[in-house]
Design a protein around this motif. Structure first.
Motif, PDB file in Angstrom:
ATOM      1  N   PHE A 196      27.647  29.513  -0.193  1.00  0.00           N
ATOM      2  CA  PHE A 196      29.070  28.464   0.920  1.00  0.00           C
ATOM      3  C   PHE A 196      28.614  26.892   1.697  1.00  0.00           C
ATOM      4  N   MET A 197      27.040  27.311   2.222  1.00  0.00           N
ATOM      5  CA  MET A 197      26.416  26.916   3.215  1.00  0.00           C
ATOM      6  C   MET A 197      25.841  26.005   2.409  1.00  0.00           C
ATOM      7  N   ILE A 198      25.711  25.574   1.397  1.00  0.00           N
ATOM      8  CA  ILE A 198      24.840  24.067   0.959  1.00  0.00           C
ATOM      9  C   ILE A 198      26.104  23.441   0.684  1.00  0.00           C
ATOM     10  N   PRO A 199      27.484  23.865   0.382  1.00  0.00           N
ATOM     11  CA  PRO A 199      28.522  22.750  -0.181  1.00  0.00           C
ATOM     12  C   PRO A 199      28.733  22.685   1.747  1.00  0.00           C
ATOM     13  N   THR A 200      29.110  23.055   2.499  1.00  0.00           N
ATOM     14  CA  THR A 200      29.514  23.407   3.941  1.00  0.00           C
ATOM     15  C   THR A 200      28.763  22.380   4.545  1.00  0.00           C
ATOM     16  N   ALA A 201      27.444  22.151   4.884  1.00  0.00           N
ATOM     17  CA  ALA A 201      27.014  21.185   4.815  1.00  0.00           C
ATOM     18  C   ALA A 201      26.698  20.073   4.747  1.00  0.00           C
ATOM     19  N   PHE A 202      27.123  20.292   3.317  1.00  0.00           N
ATOM     20  CA  PHE A 202      26.989  18.713   2.413  1.00  0.00           C
ATOM     21  C   PHE A 202      28.414  18.046   2.779  1.00  0.00           C
ATOM     22  N   MET A 203      29.245  18.526   2.104  1.00  0.00           N
ATOM     23  CA  MET A 203      30.621  17.992   3.602  1.00  0.00           C
ATOM     24  C   MET A 203      30.514  17.685   4.630  1.00  0.00           C
ATOM     25  N   SER A 204      29.904  18.692   5.990  1.00  0.00           N
ATOM     26  CA  SER A 204      29.485  17.797   6.632  1.00  0.00           C
ATOM     27  C   SER A 204      28.816  16.819   7.596  1.00  0.00           C
ATOM     28  N   ALA A 205      27.893  16.230   6.058  1.00  0.00           N
ATOM     29  CA  ALA A 205      27.673  15.816   6.665  1.00  0.00           C
ATOM     30  C   ALA A 205      28.263  13.993   6.554  1.00  0.00           C
ATOM     31  N   PHE A 206      29.563  14.201   6.180  1.00  0.00           N
ATOM     32  CA  PHE A 206      29.941  13.107   5.897  1.00  0.00           C
ATOM     33  C   PHE A 206      31.970  12.751   6.261  1.00  0.00           C
ATOM     34  N   LEU A 207      32.097  14.569   6.691  1.00  0.00           N
ATOM     35  CA  LEU A 207      33.323  14.599   7.340  1.00  0.00           C
ATOM     36  C   LEU A 207      33.215  15.140   7.956  1.00  0.00           C
ATOM     37  N   ASN A 208      33.910  15.166   9.440  1.00  0.00           N
ATOM     38  CA  ASN A 208      33.883  15.920  10.172  1.00  0.00           C
ATOM     39  C   ASN A 208      34.187  17.376  10.416  1.00  0.00           C
ATOM     40  N   ASN A 209      33.115  17.791  11.465  1.00  0.00           N
ATOM     41  CA  ASN A 209      32.871  19.021  11.031  1.00  0.00           C
ATOM     42  C   ASN A 209      33.931  20.451  11.155  1.00  0.00           C
ATOM     43  N   THR A 210      35.278  19.647  12.340  1.00  0.00           N
ATOM     44  CA  THR A 210      36.554  20.085  12.405  1.00  0.00           C
ATOM     45  C   THR A 210      37.636  20.606  11.039  1.00  0.00           C
TER      46      THR A 210
END
Length: 625
Positions: free
Chosen positions: A97-111
């Motif tokens: 889950f950390m890999i897709p989370t980090a990838f998505m957070s690069a293009f979307l706001n973290n919150t």
């Protein structure tokens, strides 16, 4: 030290102490302090409000709408579930889950990324009996680390970048190297002034356009990779297994709910195991009806077919999760006969009273939908397993009905004699999966367009398209915007303006330079360390907004480019791991993970130091002084 500097420092000290110890929100505290600065004349009211017109702040608001569109269409949650699969160990679970989370957070706001993934991880943890406390804090940290890699990864980065563009533009426009000549200044001194002005102007000219989309990745990506490795290696020893707050109050009430596999569903021709229907948390698949025949002994290897009717038994939270699976719809056709679009509805629990006129009648005979404009999708009866189709169930006093209806149903029926209790199930609006591809295309287009047209224009277009394509509706878009975050950003920028105008920032800068003895790397380390400490104490946005106006005068005093200092502030303010209040995602997982304050310090403190060392080493190599 002037009186204005003294007032500004006193207000800043009160703000920091209040943010650490007070229970009031950061938005209220910073707005109050900004009001004091305006009242004392430390900053003009027009300048104090400039932060609320900041392009980065507007971009952050628009990004909330884009993220809500992704959430409402289920464009992220279900596919993340498929990616997660079945882990073999804690480390494997975290890596998944950390890999897709980090990838998505690069293009979307973290919150919004963490908000989308928290229920997904909670369900996943319950399904495979994993410790949710060893997943949620790594989720927050992975989102923070991924946000370091791009311009749009965090709202803090967007705001600081817009401040950099604004201040650099002003300096380039107003620093005139010719002005000092001929004003009675001796020739050699005038020449030095001209040279200094020209050099200062030249330093800021390259900064007028701000950061590019992936420029921050030169530092952010190494920090992200090392940080993820640290989490995988150290969770076992530094992050204890905690019980989430309220876990002992789980709802034991079980519903019987019937779902149908739609033709063309991604579940068709998949086994129950691979479709993810075997290990549902708090729910199990009791039987399958196929072509009029009942398959009571359901095996994990049974292959699903279109029009299969699946009968589940489980708690209400799991019923909500079922409705988020694409290609699975309630078996009752009454749902599709209700007034208004499904996106405007939610789930509502109601308990049948002894004065209800439809007691001892079947749901079909009672014409429940016509009578109440609500569809019964599940029934719970004192722990009994109810068999048969929903429409054939005869209602009894005390039955708990799970209804799909407009939210106004709860208000209309709250005082009705037909029901003992009526309550809305939170976050139960069914996602509109058919619009998920549209939402993903809009997100991809926004990222591509941001490289050429800038983040503000791209976010405006993307949020407008989300609304036009009905990926998100107006009321949902309004609710998605976190106004406390926006007020915190605007007020923080106003306080930073006061520090700049009163000379407080320059006064502190001179002190920092003397402490660092004029050494550039040491000054960079001091600014990074100060930002890191304040970020963990008073929130990232407040620290970054205030300290940005410290970086510029410090660089001017040393006659160097401010870019390394600005990058240090961006990284240090975004990389907040050591306290729950330092970053909003840390606070979001605090209660659900059952964490204590010391968990953040023990697990996140070393990570903050590691990221700081990497950043301080890399920044001067990429952005020269």
């Amino acid at each position: 030290m002037t009186l204005d500097i003294g007032i500004t420092l006193a207000v800043l000290f009160v703000a920091i102490v209040s943010l650490i110890w007070s229970r009031a929100g950061a938005d209220l505290i910073l707005m109050g302090c900004l009001g004091v600065l305006v009242a004392t004349g430390a900053v003009q009211s027009d300048d104090a409000l400039l932060g609320f017109a900041n392009r980065g702040l507007v971009t952050v608001a628009l990004m909330f709408v884009v993220a809500e569109g992704l959430q409402q269409t289920g464009a992220v949650g279900f596919w993340v579930q498929q990616w997660l699969g079945q882990p073999k160990s804690r480390a494997a679970a975290q890596a998944r889950f950390m890999i897709p989370t980090a990838f998505m957070s690069a293009f979307l706001n973290n919150t919004p990324v963490v908000a989308i993934l928290m229920p997904v991880l909670d369900e996943w943890a319950r399904k495979f009996r994993l410790s949710v406390s060893q997943l949620l804090l790594p989720l927050s940290y992975a989102a923070i680390l991924g946000g370091l890699c791009t311009l749009i990864g965090t709202s803090t980065t967007l705001v600081v970048n817009e401040m950099l563009i604004s201040e650099s533009t002003k300096i380039v426009a107003h620093v005139d190297p010719i002005q000092p000549v001929g004003n009675g200044v001796p020739g050699e001194e005038a020449a030095n002034i001209v040279a200094n002005h020209a050099a200062r102007r030249a330093r800021y000219v390259p900064l007028v356009n701000g950061l590019t989309m992936f420029e921050l990745g030169w530092v952010g990506l190494p920090c992200c990779l090392v940080g993820l490795g640290y989490i995988l290696l150290c969770t076992r020893w530094l992050l204890p297994d905690r019980k989430p707050v309220g876990g002992q109050f789980d709802d034991p009430r079980e519903y019987t709910v019937e779902m149908v596999i739609e033709p063309g569903s991604p579940l068709v021709r998949r086994t129950i195991e691979t479709a993810g229907l075997r290990h549902l948390p708090g729910m199990y698949l009791m039987e399958i009806e196929r072509d009029g025949h009942i398959l009571p002994a359901v095996s994990s290897n049974d292959v699903l077919q279109a029009e299969d009717r699946l009968v589940f038994v489980g708690v209400v939270e799991s019923v909500v999760d079922l409705r988020r699976i694409p290609g699975l719809k309630p078996a009752t056709d009454q749902v599709f006969k209700l007034d208004g679009p499904r996106g405007d509805r939610c789930l509502i629990e109601s308990v049948v009273s002894d004065t209800c006129p439809i007691v001892n009648m079947s749901i079909r005979e009672a014409r429940f939908r016509s009578r109440y404009n609500a569809a019964v999708i599940a029934v719970a009866r004192n722990g009994q397993r109810l068999r048969g189709k929903i429409g054939d169930i005869q209602l009894r006093v005390g039955d708990t009905l799970l209804l799909e209806a407009h939210p106004t149903f709860a208000e209309i029926q709250r005082n009705s004699r037909d029901f003992y209790l009526v309550s809305k199930v939170e976050n139960s609006t069914p996602p509109e999966h058919e619009r998920a591809p549209i939402a993903l295309i809009i997100l991809l287009g926004m990222v591509i367009a941001a490289v050429k047209f800038g983040m503000l224009k791209s976010a405006m277009i993307a949020s407008a398209l989300m609304l036009l394509t009905r990926c998100v509706r107006g009321p949902e878009a309004r609710r998605s915007v976190d106004w406390t975050v926006l007020v915190t950003i605007g007020a923080g920028i106003g306080i930073g303006k006061a520090m700049d105008q009163t000379g407080t920032a320059r006064w502190i800068a001179e002190g920092l330079i003397s402490v660092a003895q004029g050494d550039r790397i040491m000054t960079l380390a001091v600014i990074y360390g100060l930002t890191m400490v304040l970020t963990n104490l008073i929130t990232a946005k407040a620290a970054a907004s205030v300290l940005f106006f410290l970086a510029l005068p410090t660089a001017d005093q040393m006659g160097i480019s401010p870019m390394p200092f600005v990058i240090a502030i961006i990284i240090a303010s975004a990389a907040s791991f050591a306290t729950p209040m330092g970053y909003q995602t840390n606070m979001m997982v605090y209660g659900p993970g059952g964490y204590k304050y010391v968990d953040y310090l023990r697990f996140g403190g070393p990570l903050s130091i590691i990221i700081g060392i990497i950043a301080i080493a890399l920044i001067p190599m990429i952005w020269s002084f």
